[in-house]
Design an enzyme around this catalytic site. Structure first.
Site, PDB file in Angstrom:
ATOM      1  CG  ASP A  67     -45.866  12.205 -31.159  1.00 37.50           C
ATOM      2  OD1 ASP A  67     -46.049  11.467 -32.137  1.00 37.50           O
ATOM      3  OD2 ASP A  67     -46.674  12.286 -30.226  1.00 37.50           O
ATOM      4  CG  ASN A 136     -52.255  12.112 -19.712  1.00 39.18           C
ATOM      5  OD1 ASN A 136     -52.518  12.222 -20.899  1.00 39.18           O
ATOM      6  ND2 ASN A 136     -51.012  12.040 -19.276  1.00 39.18           N
ATOM      7  CG  HIS A 138     -50.943  12.607 -23.963  1.00 39.63           C
ATOM      8  ND1 HIS A 138     -50.624  11.546 -23.143  1.00 39.63           N
ATOM      9  CD2 HIS A 138     -50.926  12.095 -25.216  1.00 39.63           C
ATOM     10  CE1 HIS A 138     -50.424  10.465 -23.870  1.00 39.63           C
ATOM     11  NE2 HIS A 138     -50.614  10.766 -25.130  1.00 39.63           N
ATOM     12  CD  GLU A 143     -47.619  12.813 -21.099  1.00 38.57           C
ATOM     13  OE1 GLU A 143     -48.856  12.894 -20.974  1.00 38.57           O
ATOM     14  OE2 GLU A 143     -47.021  11.721 -21.179  1.00 38.57           O
TER      15      GLU A 143
HETATM   16  C1  GLP Z   1     -49.385   8.414 -27.883  1.00 37.20           C
HETATM   17  C2  GLP Z   1     -49.212   9.352 -29.080  1.00 37.20           C
HETATM   18  C3  GLP Z   1     -50.453  10.209 -29.275  1.00 37.20           C
HETATM   19  C4  GLP Z   1     -51.678   9.346 -29.266  1.00 37.20           C
HETATM   20  C5  GLP Z   1     -51.821   8.651 -27.931  1.00 37.20           C
HETATM   21  C6  GLP Z   1     -53.050   7.783 -27.816  1.00 37.20           C
HETATM   22  O1  GLP Z   1     -49.100   9.029 -26.690  1.00 37.20           O
HETATM   23  N1  GLP Z   1     -48.075  10.187 -28.964  1.00 37.20           N
HETATM   24  O2  GLP Z   1     -50.327  10.944 -30.495  1.00 37.20           O
HETATM   25  O3  GLP Z   1     -52.812  10.134 -29.521  1.00 37.20           O
HETATM   26  O4  GLP Z   1     -50.671   7.835 -27.760  1.00 37.20           O
HETATM   27  O5  GLP Z   1     -52.804   6.548 -28.411  1.00 37.20           O
HETATM   28  P1  GLP Z   1     -53.913   5.488 -28.810  1.00 37.20           P
HETATM   29  O6  GLP Z   1     -54.542   6.009 -30.047  1.00 37.20           O
HETATM   30  O7  GLP Z   1     -53.129   4.232 -29.072  1.00 37.20           O
HETATM   31  O8  GLP Z   1     -54.839   5.374 -27.691  1.00 37.20           O
END
Ligand code: GLP
Length: 243
Positions: A67, A136, A138, A143
């Protein structure tokens, strides 16, 4: 879906890096699906270390990121393109032409999403997709209530996701509210999926993804349907699992 438990963040990072390195050594022109966030940083460090030790060669490796924020220029330090260069690509011998991230500055979103989907297909789909997980549930920026048949698309980020991501910005108002993300369909077409989770704040999402019903309300629960998906969890992230 197989669960592999490790002690801590470092153990998780090493384990995933070893799996990725094996893939690269078995297929030098493999296609990797990559993630951003805090979770994969340790894995990128391990891979850089292995590269410097001469254990892996990225010359022919192809990558697709999950993304990118919508409306943030590539060279802005908050873009995922910037994150990938800074934390990984600038330290290895990958050909930057082989690294793909959705163009968050496109003025034709539909065309950009189609281009990204077609490019993934043209490269023969992703060999290993690495995922983090949002609180959540995702994955990528898919989402809750996402359609499982979605391909690359423009997403409105949940309030909670914007809040969680605000730690990387000076003000919460600066956090983008939209992103272009691979869809669940792109992710599920990957030949192998590795979801990494570390820390207690991920324990609820992990429990729902693993033990809850398969539902768009918890996007990561779709991985229960994938034939070759692994969850590599540290003790804290796995702490709410009943089995
Ligand atoms: C963002 C990214 C995800 C990632 C998530 C969790 O939303 N788009 O790909 O998995 O954050 O992030 P973190 O690893 O910092 O907890």
């Amino acid at each position: 879906m197989r669960i592999i438990k490790v002690k801590d963040y470092q153990g998780m990072s090493k384990k995933v890096a070893i799996i990725m390195a094996s893939q690269i050594n078995m297929k030098s022109d493999c296609v990797l699906g990559l993630a951003t966030g805090d979770t994969p940083l340790g894995m990128y460090n391990e891979l850089v270390y292995m590269y410097k030790e001469g254990l892996i060669d990225f010359k022919d490796v192809i990558t697709f990121n999950l993304d990118e924020y919508y409306g943030i220029p590539k060279d802005n330090s908050q873009s995922y393109k910037y994150y990938m260069n800074k934390n990984f690509f600038n330290h290895i011998n990958i050909d930057l032409e082989n690294t793909h991230i959705p163009n968050g500055m496109t003025d034709d979103i539909e065309e950009e999403c189609r281009r990204y989907d077609n490019l993934i297909k043209k490269m023969g789909n992703i060999d290993i997709q690495v995922l983090g997980i949002g609180r959540n549930g995702h994955i990528g920026f898919n989402e809750p209530d996402i359609q499982f048949e979605s391909c690359t698309h423009l997403v409105e980020l949940d309030e909670g996701t914007v809040k969680a991501n605000s730690r990387f910005f000076d003000n919460i108002e600066d956090v983008p509210k939209k992103a272009i993300s691979m869809g669940i369909k792109n992710i599920m077409h990957a030949k192998k999926i590795i979801l990494m989770a570390s820390g207690e704040e991920k324990a609820d999402a992990v429990k729902k993804a693993v033990e809850g019903s398969i539902s768009p309300e918890v996007p990561a629960s779709v991985l229960q349907l994938h034939p070759d998906a692994y969850l590599i969890l540290d003790e804290a992230a796995a702490s709410k699992l009943s089995k």
